[in-house]
Design an enzyme around this catalytic site. Structure first.
Site, PDB file in Angstrom:
ATOM      1  CG  ASP A   7      -1.983   1.060   1.223  1.00 26.05           C
ATOM      2  OD1 ASP A   7      -2.100   1.719   0.170  1.00 26.05           O
ATOM      3  OD2 ASP A   7      -2.665   1.134   2.284  1.00 26.05           O
ATOM      4  CD  GLU A 102      -5.629  -1.301  -1.518  1.00 19.06           C
ATOM      5  OE1 GLU A 102      -5.576  -2.243  -0.538  1.00 19.06           O
ATOM      6  OE2 GLU A 102      -6.598  -0.603  -1.443  1.00 19.06           O
TER       7      GLU A 102
END
Length: 346
Positions: A7, A102
């Site tokens: 992320d 992500e």
């Protein structure tokens, strides 16, 4: 099975800091330029003041008067995202992009020390793009994503089988994959605030109140999540359906199920950061005949209340008083990344 969830930290703000290093350690956000505009993201210096994404600009500036709000640059973020994913694909051929910032990586093929290799990945992304990643390592998707959020920003965390369930028990129910805002409100109305509270409930109770989603929560907090990393490309649709405990002719009963499905689907959209232009209602009669109706909209939706407005028009087209119904389903298709759409409109 070994899975990484990666992320990018405060992605839009971090990209802007590369072009504007003068804001790196000062409160800065990206979003609308008017006071009634909405922030897309904020850097960590701004978050220290309570500023966060989806907050109105005027509210953010009341918390942090010195906040600098930069305009969105859609193409720049998309290009930077592509650079990051090019690096990720050198570490695994199985990369599932969840959103612009992500992804999941299947890493069973990595030799030797998984943790060291994860740090190598973080360093490669930083060296080649200037951006930092938070990385979670675990044996399923739910736990990998949870781990990546554990030590933000620029963190690494690993969750193993020996950590379950004890590590999860103090967490709020919102941390469980698939528990959206509406589901969390319903759980709290039942006195369920933490994973430990949720852990005390049996499968039958969760199914009765939350259908298929409840069973998934039951499994996930026990370390069970069979979803695989799927690099196959764009998801074409996202939907959910349920079989009634007994076939019914009552439209109010059917609507109760439909409303639950819309809430579940909203949670899935929020979790996957997607929205869609086409909504489909499906019903199956007691005689196993299936009827569907769809509506394609001018603007994409993901909220349950928006789905309900569309389904109120579609329902009379599939419902007949003379029939009993045993299954209902709601599907969203013609999907796109919610982040990218945000960039288009702000």
């Amino acid at each position: 099975m070994k899975i990484l969830h990666v992320d990018l930290d405060a992605f839009y703000a971090s990209v802007e800091e590369l072009d504007h290093p003068e804001y790196k350690n000062k409160p800065m956000a990206v979003g609308g330029q008017r006071d009634d505009g909405i922030l897309t993201t904020a850097n960590y210096a701004a978050r220290a003041y309570g500023v966060h994404s989806a907050m109105p600009v005027f509210m953010a500036k009341s918390l942090c008067p010195q906040l600098k709000v930069l305009p969105l640059h859609r193409e720049k973020y998309l290009e930077k995202s592509r650079e990051v994913f090019e690096v990720l694909k050198t570490f695994s051929p199985l990369v599932e992009q969840v959103s612009i910032d992500e992804a999941y990586l299947a890493i069973d093929h990595w030799p030797g020390d998984y943790e060291k290799r994860a740090w190598d990945l973080k360093k490669a992304v930083k060296d080649k793009t200037g951006l930092t990643l938070s990385v979670g390592l675990s044996y399923n998707k739910f736990l990998a994503k949870l781990a990546s959020d554990w030590k933000k920003p620029d963190g690494f965390f690993m969750i193993g089988p020996q950590d379950i369930p004890d590590l999860l028990l103090p967490l709020k129910v919102e941390k469980v994959h698939g528990v959206g805002q509406k589901s969390a409100e319903k759980l709290k109305a039942l006195g369920i605030y933490t994973v430990q509270d949720l852990y005390q409930l049996d499968r039958a109770f969760l199914y009765q109140h939350f259908n298929k989603a409840g069973i998934q929560w039951y499994d996930r907090i026990r370390g069970i999540d069979p979803r695989e990393v799927s690099p196959s490309g764009k998801r074409k649709s996202l939907g959910t359906e349920t079989t009634l405990e007994r076939a019914s002719q009552d439209p109010e009963v059917l609507w109760t199920y439909i409303l639950d499905l819309c809430r579940e689907l909203e949670g899935d959209c929020l979790d996957k950061n997607i929205q869609g232009y086409t909504l489909t209602l499906k019903v199956k009669t007691g005689k196993f005949k299936t009827h569907t109706r769809s509506r394609t909209l001018e603007l994409p939706i993901y909220r349950a209340e928006d789905m309900v407005l569309v389904l109120e028009d579609l329902f009379p087209e599939v419902y007949q008083k003379t029939e009993s119904y045993r299954l209902v389903g709601v599907t969203l298709s013609n999907l796109m990344d919610r982040s990218i759409r945000q960039l288009t409109f702000l």
